[in-house]
Design a protein around this motif. Structure first.
Motif, short mmCIF file in Angstrom:
data_model
loop_
_atom_site.label_atom_id
_atom_site.label_comp_id
_atom_site.label_asym_id
_atom_site.label_seq_id
_atom_site.Cartn_x
_atom_site.Cartn_y
_atom_site.Cartn_z
N GLU A 113 0.86 -1.18 0.00
CA GLU A 113 0.00 0.00 0.00
C GLU A 113 0.90 1.23 0.00
N ALA A 114 0.99 1.88 -1.14
CA ALA A 114 1.86 3.05 -1.27
C ALA A 114 1.50 4.13 -0.25
N GLU A 115 0.23 4.29 0.06
CA GLU A 115 -0.19 5.31 1.02
C GLU A 115 0.46 5.09 2.39
N SER A 116 0.54 3.85 2.82
CA SER A 116 1.17 3.56 4.12
C SER A 116 2.66 3.83 4.08
N LEU A 117 3.30 3.49 2.98
CA LEU A 117 4.74 3.75 2.86
C LEU A 117 5.02 5.25 2.82
#
Length: 122
Positions: A96-100
């Protein structure tokens, strides 16, 4: 006879606790770091760094039993670090790019604040 250690007296400091707690007591950061602290999960992050992968490929690439892999994938999914989609009988996972990006921003804030000099003691 063993020497006794006296507890240290803490001096009052002019520390901005709001700023400290913003970085150290952030539940989201704690959750992500807890998930990432497991070496197998770090391997999964590296595997998924190249894009979405089928669980069958992850099982063979990491040499893990399906049950062990599923345990780690569930922990990562519960933390919001990965997402899954079902296609036929297989499940495909991706980071999940948002979490990274959230974690990177949090670390950037921490890095920016850690260079502040200490307050002068009275």
């Amino acid at each position: 006879m063993a020497a006794t250690v006296k507890p240290r007296q803490l001096k009052s400091t002019k520390l901005d606790m709001t700023s400290v707690l913003q970085h150290t007591a952030n539940p989201r950061a704690q959750q992500l770091f807890k998930v990432l602290a497991e070496p197998i999960r770090m391997e999964l992050v590296q595997c998924l760094g190249a894009g979405e992968r089928c669980v069958c490929d992850l099982t063979s690439d990491l040499g893990l039993a399906q049950s062990k892999l599923s345990f780690h994938l569930k922990a990562m999914k519960d933390a919001g670090l990965i997402s899954a989609r079902q296609q036929g009988r297989w499940t495909y996972y991706r980071l999940e790019a948002e979490s990274l990006l959230w974690l990177r921003n949090w670390l950037d804030q921490l890095a920016a604040s850690c260079v502040k000099p200490a307050s002068i003691c009275d």
